[in-house]
Design an enzyme around this catalytic site. Structure first.
Site, PDB file in Angstrom:
ATOM      1  N   LYS A  53      28.102  48.351  71.862  1.00  0.00           N
ATOM      2  CA  LYS A  53      27.440  49.013  70.723  1.00  0.00           C
ATOM      3  C   LYS A  53      28.464  49.283  69.626  1.00  0.00           C
ATOM      4  O   LYS A  53      28.193  49.065  68.445  1.00  0.00           O
ATOM      5  CB  LYS A  53      26.759  50.313  71.181  1.00  0.00           C
ATOM      6  CG  LYS A  53      25.470  50.028  71.930  1.00  0.00           C
ATOM      7  CD  LYS A  53      24.941  51.206  72.736  1.00  0.00           C
ATOM      8  CE  LYS A  53      23.767  50.747  73.596  1.00  0.00           C
ATOM      9  NZ  LYS A  53      23.303  51.722  74.567  1.00  0.00           N
ATOM     10  N   GLN A  97      24.208  57.879  75.747  1.00  0.00           N
ATOM     11  CA  GLN A  97      24.081  56.795  76.718  1.00  0.00           C
ATOM     12  C   GLN A  97      23.522  57.303  78.048  1.00  0.00           C
ATOM     13  O   GLN A  97      24.019  58.284  78.602  1.00  0.00           O
ATOM     14  CB  GLN A  97      25.466  56.138  76.922  1.00  0.00           C
ATOM     15  CG  GLN A  97      25.453  54.929  77.823  1.00  0.00           C
ATOM     16  CD  GLN A  97      24.668  53.752  77.246  1.00  0.00           C
ATOM     17  OE1 GLN A  97      24.748  53.459  76.061  1.00  0.00           O
ATOM     18  NE2 GLN A  97      23.894  53.078  78.081  1.00  0.00           N
ATOM     19  N   ASP A 120      17.456  55.467  69.150  1.00  0.00           N
ATOM     20  CA  ASP A 120      16.986  54.891  70.414  1.00  0.00           C
ATOM     21  C   ASP A 120      15.461  54.972  70.505  1.00  0.00           C
ATOM     22  O   ASP A 120      14.856  54.358  71.380  1.00  0.00           O
ATOM     23  CB  ASP A 120      17.610  55.679  71.581  1.00  0.00           C
ATOM     24  CG  ASP A 120      18.525  54.826  72.430  1.00  0.00           C
ATOM     25  OD1 ASP A 120      18.558  53.608  72.201  1.00  0.00           O
ATOM     26  OD2 ASP A 120      19.196  55.375  73.321  1.00  0.00           O
TER      27      ASP A 120
END
Ligand code: NAP
Length: 284
Positions: A53, A97, A120
């Site tokens: 990422k 995460q 997200d």
């Protein structure tokens, strides 16, 4: 021969478009888009995802921040970190995460992310907008699947689509997005009776189960489109939820693992960060 949908190529094309847009917009905004990634613990797979990422950000010219904590980090430290990032004017997207280390419940931490920075797309607000058919920041993996279907000129409207899996991250938003594209959608899960019968009627199958080679050729209708979201490790090798070698003999189009849905997830994260940046700077 089926059409093998090349996620790497589609993802590369979208990343080039994002980079071009960043180059164009950064002068007007006085800065580039910024993504913050928070990771706790030492899960090896999570570390690789975070590294990818961060390097994805560099590739498209984004600013990125990486906040790393050991597995003993407290809930309050993570919430404090998220709150600081919420207030940071240079940050457009925040990602925590998953999975978090044992003892930390994501439901007690993720809701602290500013919904406008929820790149997200996992917050109740963003998922609620999707449910209402008016999405803003869409969950990355299912959004990537729609991009892949469109890139391959696969018609979705009017098709029977079956999604196997009902997680908040993949299965449910996937079903909502297919519905939004006017497919007739069925969601299957571990309690579904006669899964084979349901899947065998599908024109489009999306497998998001987390079980290696679970979807076999006898479940698939001749000429179906098969999208494999699964990422499983078998003898150290990455393997999807679909028995690719046999299913590809029946499918009209199929995604491989690796090289299918996987590369699209990070690209859609970058796309969401760019969208959030544009909104913040009135550049839409
Ligand atoms: P998850 O939260 O574990 O959900 C799995 C789903 O599969 C559940 O809804 C479960 O049903 C269903 N399921 C399990 N066994 C089943 C069975 N025998 N028959 C029918 N359904 C069954 O997993 P997830 O987060 O959605 O991820 C799914 C897969 O996608 C994993 O391999 C994950 O690594 C991968 N993934 C890949 C990406 C990417 O970037 N490519 C991103 C995210 C996830 P119940 O709800 O009834 O338990």
């Amino acid at each position: 021969m089926p059409h093998i949908i090349d996620g790497k190529a589609v993802s590369q094309k979208i990343k080039s478009e994002i980079k071009a847009e960043v180059d164009l917009l950064k002068g007007g905004a006085g800065r580039v888009p910024g993504l913050a990634v928070v990771i706790a613990g030492d899960d090896p797979a999570s570390k690789i995802y975070v590294k990818n990422k961060i390097s994805g950000c560099a590739e498209v010219g984004f600013f990125s921040v990486h906040k790393e904590f050991d597995g003993n980090v407290s809930k309050s430290t993570l919430i404090e970190t998220v709150s600081e990032l919420n207030a940071d004017e240079n940050i457009d997207g925040i990602l925590v995460q998953l999975p978090l280390p044992k003892g930390l419940n994501p439901d007690e931490i993720l809701p602290f992310i500013d919904v406008k920075k929820d790149v997200d797309g996992l917050s109740a607000y963003q998922q609620g907008l999707l449910l209402q058919g008016n999405p803003d920041l869409i969950s990355c993996t299912p959004n990537g699947v729609i991009e892949l279907l469109k890139s391959a000129n696969i018609e979705i409207a009017g098709k029977n689509a079956v999604v196997i899996g009902r997680s908040n991250m993949v299965g449910k938003p996937m079903a909502m997005l297919l519905l939004r594209e006017n497919a007739t959608v069925t969601i299957c899960h571990s309690k579904t009776k006669d899964l084979k019968n349901t899947v065998s009627k599908a024109d489009i199958v999306v497998a998001a189960i987390g079980r290696a080679r679970f979807v076999t050729a006898d479940m698939i209708k001749e000429g179906a489109v098969v999208i494999d979201v699964g990422m499983n490790r078998v003898d150290g090798k990455l393997c999807g939820d679909v028995d690719y070698e046999n299913v590809k003999e029946k499918a009209a189009a199929i995604t491989p693992v690796p090289g299918g849905v996987g590369p699209m997830t990070i690209t859609m994260l970058l796309k969401n960060t760019l969208e959030s940046f544009k909104k913040k700077n009135n550049l839409l």
